[in-house]
Design a protein around this motif. Structure first.
Motif, PDB file in Angstrom:
ATOM      1  N   PHE A  12      12.285  22.673  -2.834  1.00  0.00           N
ATOM      2  CA  PHE A  12      11.863  21.667  -1.620  1.00  0.00           C
ATOM      3  C   PHE A  12      10.879  20.868  -1.879  1.00  0.00           C
ATOM      4  CE2 PHE A  12      10.459  20.495   2.506  1.00  0.00           C
ATOM      5  CZ  PHE A  12      11.743  20.663   3.452  1.00  0.00           C
ATOM      6  N   GLU A  13      11.018  19.523  -1.721  1.00  0.00           N
ATOM      7  CA  GLU A  13       9.953  18.512  -1.884  1.00  0.00           C
ATOM      8  C   GLU A  13       9.493  17.950  -0.561  1.00  0.00           C
ATOM      9  OE1 GLU A  13       9.750  13.855  -3.048  1.00  0.00           O
ATOM     10  OE2 GLU A  13      11.267  14.967  -4.356  1.00  0.00           O
ATOM     11  N   PHE A  14       8.093  18.368  -0.576  1.00  0.00           N
ATOM     12  CA  PHE A  14       7.414  17.710   0.681  1.00  0.00           C
ATOM     13  C   PHE A  14       6.746  16.609   0.218  1.00  0.00           C
ATOM     14  CE2 PHE A  14       3.334  17.457   2.992  1.00  0.00           C
ATOM     15  CZ  PHE A  14       3.698  17.979   4.278  1.00  0.00           C
ATOM     16  N   VAL A  15       6.966  15.736   1.249  1.00  0.00           N
ATOM     17  CA  VAL A  15       6.552  14.407   1.196  1.00  0.00           C
ATOM     18  C   VAL A  15       5.155  14.053   1.683  1.00  0.00           C
ATOM     19  CG1 VAL A  15       7.061  11.793   1.535  1.00  0.00           C
ATOM     20  CG2 VAL A  15       8.857  13.564   1.448  1.00  0.00           C
ATOM     21  N   ASN A  16       4.235  13.522   0.840  1.00  0.00           N
ATOM     22  CA  ASN A  16       2.911  13.055   1.228  1.00  0.00           C
ATOM     23  C   ASN A  16       3.054  11.843   1.932  1.00  0.00           C
ATOM     24  OD1 ASN A  16       0.019  13.043   0.671  1.00  0.00           O
ATOM     25  ND2 ASN A  16       0.217  11.249  -0.731  1.00  0.00           N
ATOM     26  N   ARG A  17       2.905  12.097   3.252  1.00  0.00           N
ATOM     27  CA  ARG A  17       2.964  10.801   3.954  1.00  0.00           C
ATOM     28  C   ARG A  17       1.768  11.051   5.007  1.00  0.00           C
ATOM     29  NH1 ARG A  17       8.876  10.047   5.600  1.00  0.00           N
ATOM     30  NH2 ARG A  17       8.817   9.054   3.540  1.00  0.00           N
ATOM     31  N   GLY A  18       0.941  10.045   5.272  1.00  0.00           N
ATOM     32  CA  GLY A  18      -0.291   9.876   6.114  1.00  0.00           C
ATOM     33  C   GLY A  18      -1.477  10.767   5.637  1.00  0.00           C
ATOM     34  N   ASP A  19      -2.608  10.861   6.646  1.00  0.00           N
ATOM     35  CA  ASP A  19      -3.771  11.628   6.561  1.00  0.00           C
ATOM     36  C   ASP A  19      -3.421  12.903   6.728  1.00  0.00           C
ATOM     37  OD1 ASP A  19      -5.031   9.000   6.159  1.00  0.00           O
ATOM     38  OD2 ASP A  19      -5.545   9.054   8.270  1.00  0.00           O
ATOM     39  N   PHE A  20      -4.066  13.847   6.013  1.00  0.00           N
ATOM     40  CA  PHE A  20      -3.998  15.287   5.995  1.00  0.00           C
ATOM     41  C   PHE A  20      -2.753  15.698   5.776  1.00  0.00           C
ATOM     42  CE2 PHE A  20      -7.025  13.523   9.472  1.00  0.00           C
ATOM     43  CZ  PHE A  20      -8.220  13.756   8.933  1.00  0.00           C
ATOM     44  N   ALA A  21      -1.988  15.011   5.073  1.00  0.00           N
ATOM     45  CA  ALA A  21      -0.608  15.663   4.608  1.00  0.00           C
ATOM     46  C   ALA A  21      -0.853  16.811   3.671  1.00  0.00           C
ATOM     47  CB  ALA A  21       0.345  14.404   4.038  1.00  0.00           C
ATOM     48  N   HIS A  22      -1.658  16.848   3.048  1.00  0.00           N
ATOM     49  CA  HIS A  22      -1.968  17.849   1.838  1.00  0.00           C
ATOM     50  C   HIS A  22      -2.224  19.015   2.645  1.00  0.00           C
ATOM     51  CE1 HIS A  22      -6.253  16.633   2.474  1.00  0.00           C
ATOM     52  NE2 HIS A  22      -6.522  17.560   2.045  1.00  0.00           N
ATOM     53  N   GLU A  23      -2.815  19.076   3.805  1.00  0.00           N
ATOM     54  CA  GLU A  23      -3.356  20.286   4.534  1.00  0.00           C
ATOM     55  C   GLU A  23      -2.226  20.931   5.020  1.00  0.00           C
ATOM     56  OE1 GLU A  23      -6.553  19.393   7.206  1.00  0.00           O
ATOM     57  OE2 GLU A  23      -7.701  18.487   5.828  1.00  0.00           O
TER      58      GLU A  23
ATOM     59  N   LEU B  52       3.842  11.036  -4.318  1.00  0.00           N
ATOM     60  CA  LEU B  52       2.605  10.744  -4.955  1.00  0.00           C
ATOM     61  C   LEU B  52       2.543   9.565  -6.060  1.00  0.00           C
ATOM     62  CD1 LEU B  52       1.645  14.660  -5.664  1.00  0.00           C
ATOM     63  CD2 LEU B  52       1.719  13.392  -3.520  1.00  0.00           C
ATOM     64  N   VAL B  53       1.266   8.793  -5.929  1.00  0.00           N
ATOM     65  CA  VAL B  53       1.582   7.474  -6.811  1.00  0.00           C
ATOM     66  C   VAL B  53       0.300   7.439  -7.769  1.00  0.00           C
ATOM     67  CG1 VAL B  53       2.789   6.192  -5.276  1.00  0.00           C
ATOM     68  CG2 VAL B  53       0.291   6.234  -5.108  1.00  0.00           C
ATOM     69  N   GLU B  54      -0.956   8.655  -7.698  1.00  0.00           N
ATOM     70  CA  GLU B  54      -1.871   8.571  -8.536  1.00  0.00           C
ATOM     71  C   GLU B  54      -2.230   9.856  -8.803  1.00  0.00           C
ATOM     72  OE1 GLU B  54      -4.584   9.344  -6.430  1.00  0.00           O
ATOM     73  OE2 GLU B  54      -3.099   8.967  -4.921  1.00  0.00           O
ATOM     74  N   ALA B  55      -3.239   9.864  -9.823  1.00  0.00           N
ATOM     75  CA  ALA B  55      -3.435  11.434 -10.421  1.00  0.00           C
ATOM     76  C   ALA B  55      -4.574  12.180  -9.476  1.00  0.00           C
ATOM     77  CB  ALA B  55      -4.335  11.283 -11.874  1.00  0.00           C
ATOM     78  N   GLY B  56      -5.304  11.431  -8.642  1.00  0.00           N
ATOM     79  CA  GLY B  56      -6.190  11.876  -7.695  1.00  0.00           C
ATOM     80  C   GLY B  56      -5.502  12.969  -6.627  1.00  0.00           C
ATOM     81  N   THR B  57      -4.301  12.320  -5.963  1.00  0.00           N
ATOM     82  CA  THR B  57      -3.652  13.015  -5.033  1.00  0.00           C
ATOM     83  C   THR B  57      -2.789  14.123  -5.805  1.00  0.00           C
ATOM     84  OG1 THR B  57      -3.629  11.032  -3.947  1.00  0.00           O
ATOM     85  CG2 THR B  57      -2.150  12.800  -3.011  1.00  0.00           C
ATOM     86  N   THR B  58      -2.296  13.943  -7.036  1.00  0.00           N
ATOM     87  CA  THR B  58      -1.531  14.850  -7.821  1.00  0.00           C
ATOM     88  C   THR B  58      -2.530  15.971  -8.004  1.00  0.00           C
ATOM     89  OG1 THR B  58      -0.497  13.132  -8.891  1.00  0.00           O
ATOM     90  CG2 THR B  58      -0.400  15.189 -10.021  1.00  0.00           C
ATOM     91  N   ALA B  59      -3.577  15.966  -8.421  1.00  0.00           N
ATOM     92  CA  ALA B  59      -4.463  17.059  -8.722  1.00  0.00           C
ATOM     93  C   ALA B  59      -4.790  17.815  -7.307  1.00  0.00           C
ATOM     94  CB  ALA B  59      -5.818  16.539  -9.077  1.00  0.00           C
TER      95      ALA B  59
ATOM     96  N   PRO C 266       7.674   8.200  -7.017  1.00  0.00           N
ATOM     97  CA  PRO C 266       8.420   6.977  -7.025  1.00  0.00           C
ATOM     98  C   PRO C 266       8.357   6.102  -8.069  1.00  0.00           C
ATOM     99  CG  PRO C 266       6.629   6.355  -5.503  1.00  0.00           C
ATOM    100  CD  PRO C 266       6.661   7.969  -6.022  1.00  0.00           C
ATOM    101  N   LEU C 267       7.166   6.042  -8.839  1.00  0.00           N
ATOM    102  CA  LEU C 267       6.869   5.231 -10.187  1.00  0.00           C
ATOM    103  C   LEU C 267       6.523   6.050 -11.266  1.00  0.00           C
ATOM    104  CD1 LEU C 267       3.629   5.670  -9.751  1.00  0.00           C
ATOM    105  CD2 LEU C 267       3.769   3.869  -8.022  1.00  0.00           C
ATOM    106  N   LEU C 268       6.366   5.354 -12.488  1.00  0.00           N
ATOM    107  CA  LEU C 268       5.819   5.857 -13.719  1.00  0.00           C
ATOM    108  C   LEU C 268       4.219   5.560 -13.726  1.00  0.00           C
ATOM    109  CD1 LEU C 268       6.922   7.432 -16.324  1.00  0.00           C
ATOM    110  CD2 LEU C 268       7.081   5.110 -16.991  1.00  0.00           C
ATOM    111  N   ASN C 269       3.425   6.836 -13.884  1.00  0.00           N
ATOM    112  CA  ASN C 269       2.184   6.664 -13.827  1.00  0.00           C
ATOM    113  C   ASN C 269       1.669   7.728 -14.830  1.00  0.00           C
ATOM    114  OD1 ASN C 269      -0.910   7.267 -13.785  1.00  0.00           O
ATOM    115  ND2 ASN C 269      -0.616   6.368 -11.437  1.00  0.00           N
ATOM    116  N   GLU C 270       0.926   7.187 -16.089  1.00  0.00           N
ATOM    117  CA  GLU C 270       0.471   7.888 -17.211  1.00  0.00           C
ATOM    118  C   GLU C 270      -0.301   8.920 -16.919  1.00  0.00           C
ATOM    119  OE1 GLU C 270       0.140   6.335 -21.023  1.00  0.00           O
ATOM    120  OE2 GLU C 270       1.663   4.813 -20.683  1.00  0.00           O
ATOM    121  N   GLU C 271      -1.304   8.623 -16.051  1.00  0.00           N
ATOM    122  CA  GLU C 271      -2.267   9.651 -15.601  1.00  0.00           C
ATOM    123  C   GLU C 271      -2.018  10.755 -14.959  1.00  0.00           C
ATOM    124  OE1 GLU C 271      -5.753   9.202 -16.783  1.00  0.00           O
ATOM    125  OE2 GLU C 271      -4.737   7.443 -17.952  1.00  0.00           O
ATOM    126  N   MET C 272      -0.739  10.383 -14.133  1.00  0.00           N
ATOM    127  CA  MET C 272      -0.280  11.541 -13.366  1.00  0.00           C
ATOM    128  C   MET C 272       0.361  12.778 -14.416  1.00  0.00           C
ATOM    129  SD  MET C 272       1.651   9.623 -10.054  1.00  0.00           S
ATOM    130  CE  MET C 272       2.292  11.378  -9.529  1.00  0.00           C
TER     131      MET C 272
END
Length: 211
Positions: free
Chosen positions: A33-44, A67-74, A87-93
């Motif tokens: 199951f993929e939870f979509v990161n959408r809006g403030d506090f979604a990670h909580e 997720l679009v960048e490494a910070g949120t990925t972590a 949705p995109l290709l990001n090497e840092e992720m």
């Protein structure tokens, strides 16, 4: 992902709604199951949802998407995400996921991006937006010179047998599915038993078209 054949893509700002949806999918036979990161506090919300799944739904694998960048990925990996979708290709992720041994599915729209994603360690690439890129015919074209490629189209996938047959015949590993799996009438009424039934039918259809 390969075994289940479908990855539900979902977000809701209410934790209880998320729990009910994940459980309905689980009861219908889905185990990823993929939870979509959408809006403030979604990670909580994701963090609490993952704790619930670990306790109540054995074998359910939760990941985070959009997720679009490494910070949120972590941040999501720290909250226990078992896979990361973008949705995109990001090497840092890629580096962040690979360091922690977490699966990474980047969004790709060309054969060169797919090749780059594989070079960076992606085992399953997300085709996005799948229908706009060219649909099943694009998948077939990629699998010709690169038959080892595992593809998950998202965008333009629905629950009908004809649609799913087109994708799986073209050679996809699994499909990502959002709003088509969670109709407004089911969500508005909170009829999660109907959602479970819908998922069961979907799973049967996928097993049928994969043969």
């Amino acid at each position: 992902m390969k075994e289940t054949g479908v990855v539900p893509v979902f977000f809701h700002a209410d934790l209880d709604t998320c729990k009910n949806v994940v459980k309905a999918c689980y009861d219908g036979g889905i185990r990823v199951f993929e939870f979509v990161n959408r809006g403030d506090f979604a990670h909580e919300i994701f963090s609490e949802l993952n704790k619930y799944a670990l306790k109540e739904l054995p074998g359910m694998i939760l990941g985070a998407g959009s997720l679009v960048e490494a910070g949120t990925t972590a941040l999501y990996i720290q909250a226990g995400a078992n896979f990361i979708v973008s949705p995109l290709l990001n090497e840092e992720m890629a580096k962040t996921c690979n360091r922690r041994g977490v699966a990474w599915s980047p969004g790709c729209g060309t054969i060169s991006e797919i090749s780059k994603a594989q070079e960076l360690g992606a085992e399953i690439v997300k085709l996005f937006p799948a229908s706009e890129i060219g649909g099943p015919s694009f998948v077939k074209a990629v699998k010709g010179p690169m038959p080892w490629t595992n593809i998950m189209p998202t965008g333009g996938v629905d629950t009908s047998e004809a649609n799913l047959k087109g994708w799986f015949n073209a050679g996809v590993t699994c499909v990502g599915m959002g709003s088509n799996l969670f109709p407004k009438e089911i969500m508005d009424s909170g009829n999660y038993a109907a959602l479970t039934d819908k998922v069961k039918v979907l799973m049967e259809t996928i097993q049928k078209v994969k043969k």
